[in-house]
Design a protein around this motif. Sequence first.
Motif, mmCIF file in Angstrom:
data_model
loop_
_atom_site.group_PDB
_atom_site.id
_atom_site.type_symbol
_atom_site.label_atom_id
_atom_site.label_comp_id
_atom_site.label_asym_id
_atom_site.label_seq_id
_atom_site.Cartn_x
_atom_site.Cartn_y
_atom_site.Cartn_z
ATOM 1 N N ASP B 86 37.495 -22.700 26.366
ATOM 2 C CA ASP B 86 38.030 -21.984 26.254
ATOM 3 C C ASP B 86 37.527 -20.857 26.378
ATOM 4 N N SER B 87 37.050 -20.837 25.763
ATOM 5 C CA SER B 87 35.617 -19.061 25.661
ATOM 6 C C SER B 87 35.312 -18.399 26.864
ATOM 7 N N ALA B 88 36.052 -17.398 27.368
ATOM 8 C CA ALA B 88 35.944 -16.859 27.818
ATOM 9 C C ALA B 88 36.422 -14.972 27.923
ATOM 10 N N VAL B 89 36.363 -13.741 29.207
ATOM 11 C CA VAL B 89 36.983 -12.954 29.293
ATOM 12 C C VAL B 89 38.166 -12.931 29.361
ATOM 13 N N TYR B 90 39.712 -12.996 29.259
ATOM 14 C CA TYR B 90 40.207 -12.651 29.765
ATOM 15 C C TYR B 90 40.958 -11.559 30.364
ATOM 16 N N PHE B 91 41.210 -11.335 31.514
ATOM 17 C CA PHE B 91 42.071 -10.375 32.504
ATOM 18 C C PHE B 91 43.456 -10.435 32.372
ATOM 19 N N CYS B 92 44.660 -8.899 32.480
ATOM 20 C CA CYS B 92 45.322 -9.199 32.907
ATOM 21 C C CYS B 92 45.070 -7.921 33.481
ATOM 22 N N ALA B 93 46.651 -7.942 34.542
ATOM 23 C CA ALA B 93 46.568 -7.049 35.675
ATOM 24 C C ALA B 93 48.204 -6.356 36.266
ATOM 25 N N SER B 94 48.360 -5.930 36.318
ATOM 26 C CA SER B 94 49.959 -5.451 37.199
ATOM 27 C C SER B 94 49.820 -4.634 38.446
ATOM 28 N N GLY B 95 50.358 -5.245 39.348
ATOM 29 C CA GLY B 95 50.981 -4.359 40.722
ATOM 30 C C GLY B 95 52.466 -4.331 40.703
ATOM 31 N N LEU B 96 52.732 -3.433 41.861
ATOM 32 C CA LEU B 96 53.927 -2.534 42.344
ATOM 33 C C LEU B 96 54.291 -4.025 43.085
ATOM 34 N N GLY B 97 54.204 -4.769 43.550
ATOM 35 C CA GLY B 97 54.427 -5.625 44.406
ATOM 36 C C GLY B 97 55.042 -6.060 45.134
ATOM 37 N N LEU B 98 53.767 -5.173 46.248
ATOM 38 C CA LEU B 98 54.110 -4.597 47.901
ATOM 39 C C LEU B 98 54.483 -5.838 48.731
ATOM 40 N N ALA B 99 55.142 -5.760 49.474
ATOM 41 C CA ALA B 99 55.486 -6.686 50.383
ATOM 42 C C ALA B 99 53.835 -7.540 51.579
ATOM 43 N N GLU B 100 53.151 -6.355 51.751
ATOM 44 C CA GLU B 100 52.279 -6.860 52.420
ATOM 45 C C GLU B 100 50.261 -7.381 51.664
ATOM 46 N N THR B 101 50.691 -6.580 50.868
ATOM 47 C CA THR B 101 49.741 -6.763 49.495
ATOM 48 C C THR B 101 49.727 -6.212 48.731
ATOM 49 N N ASP B 102 48.963 -6.646 47.466
ATOM 50 C CA ASP B 102 49.477 -6.303 46.642
ATOM 51 C C ASP B 102 47.857 -5.659 45.404
ATOM 52 N N THR B 103 47.692 -4.321 45.690
ATOM 53 C CA THR B 103 46.671 -3.505 44.542
ATOM 54 C C THR B 103 46.857 -4.291 43.091
ATOM 55 N N GLN B 104 46.181 -4.939 42.413
ATOM 56 C CA GLN B 104 46.261 -5.395 41.277
ATOM 57 C C GLN B 104 45.230 -3.925 40.086
ATOM 58 N N TYR B 105 46.170 -3.613 39.059
ATOM 59 C CA TYR B 105 45.585 -3.199 38.037
ATOM 60 C C TYR B 105 44.899 -3.817 36.626
ATOM 61 N N PHE B 106 43.632 -3.765 36.638
ATOM 62 C CA PHE B 106 42.982 -4.592 35.309
ATOM 63 C C PHE B 106 43.116 -3.707 34.013
ATOM 64 N N GLY B 107 43.367 -4.491 33.023
ATOM 65 C CA GLY B 107 43.095 -4.273 32.376
ATOM 66 C C GLY B 107 41.878 -4.406 31.257
ATOM 67 N N PRO B 108 41.592 -4.608 30.358
ATOM 68 C CA PRO B 108 40.530 -4.172 29.532
ATOM 69 C C PRO B 108 39.385 -5.689 29.793
ATOM 70 N N GLY B 109 40.349 -6.470 29.801
ATOM 71 C CA GLY B 109 40.249 -7.633 29.000
ATOM 72 C C GLY B 109 40.658 -8.095 27.491
ATOM 73 N N THR B 110 40.576 -9.513 27.157
ATOM 74 C CA THR B 110 40.468 -9.836 26.053
ATOM 75 C C THR B 110 39.739 -10.822 25.807
ATOM 76 N N ARG B 111 38.247 -10.541 25.160
ATOM 77 C CA ARG B 111 36.405 -11.601 24.802
ATOM 78 C C ARG B 111 37.000 -12.503 24.098
ATOM 79 N N LEU B 112 37.405 -14.278 23.793
ATOM 80 C CA LEU B 112 37.537 -14.868 23.430
ATOM 81 C C LEU B 112 36.379 -16.163 23.094
ATOM 82 N N THR B 113 36.704 -16.342 22.067
ATOM 83 C CA THR B 113 35.096 -16.555 21.309
ATOM 84 C C THR B 113 35.712 -18.223 20.053
ATOM 85 N N VAL B 114 35.789 -19.372 20.864
ATOM 86 C CA VAL B 114 36.171 -20.146 20.325
ATOM 87 C C VAL B 114 35.447 -21.457 19.999
ATOM 88 N N LEU B 115 34.885 -20.882 18.449
ATOM 89 C CA LEU B 115 33.982 -21.874 17.757
ATOM 90 C C LEU B 115 34.355 -23.186 17.691
#
Lengths: 111, 115
Positions: B86-115
């Motif tokens: 599961d070690s990876a960078v996890y990104f969250c993004a949000s958008g306005l949910g427009l009908a045709e397409t949805d520009t996504q605005y990404f956060g800085p991410g969470t870097r997860l390291t599982v030992l």
Amino acid sequence: LAKTTQPISMDSYEGQEVNITCSHNNIATNDYITWYQQFPSQGPRFIIQGYKTKVTNEVASLFIPADRKSSTLSLPRVSLSDTAVYYCLVGSQNTGNQFYFGTGTSLTVIP
Amino acid sequence: DARVTQTPRDKVTEMGQEVTMRCQPILGHNTVFWYRQTMMQGLELLAYFRNRAPLDDSGMPKDRFSAEMPDATLATLKIQPSEPRDSAVYFCASGLGLAETDTQYFGPGTRLTVL
């Protein structure tokens, strides 16, 4: 699913115009074409979006031929800060394909 | 300047532990996305919400991952139990949910390291 194909990597000198082409042969009628830029240790950032012909903003231009089976992102006069990975996405809310980022194109700008 | 925020930015944990990642979407956005990025697989969509309802979570391992939106200002991604893969960078993004397409605005991410 409108998969996309892009070159894995490109190099360019500072000040040159860079064109990155994306192939999307199975693009659907409702699909838009969107490009994102990702710097190391950051999330992707929206650059430009279009449906057909040409779109231009302060950052880039997007050229889409009439058959829409490909598109070209054009970055004018690149600088070192344009070194990043560029992703081409094809899709719409209807098809849901706008989430497929693929491998992207790693652009390296050389001084 | 409205931005997507994510916490924590970095997380190191041991295999078997529970991990919870949080995301605050941009105010007024009604779509939220969770992605995972690794060198091998690139950016993969894990889950997608619109108006707090899950629309697509087919990219998420159901046995250990869960995603929720307790309210419009908070999205969570939980892994229990965590594994080294599961070690990876996890990104969250949000958008306005427009009908045709949805520009996504990404956060800085969470870097997860599982030992």
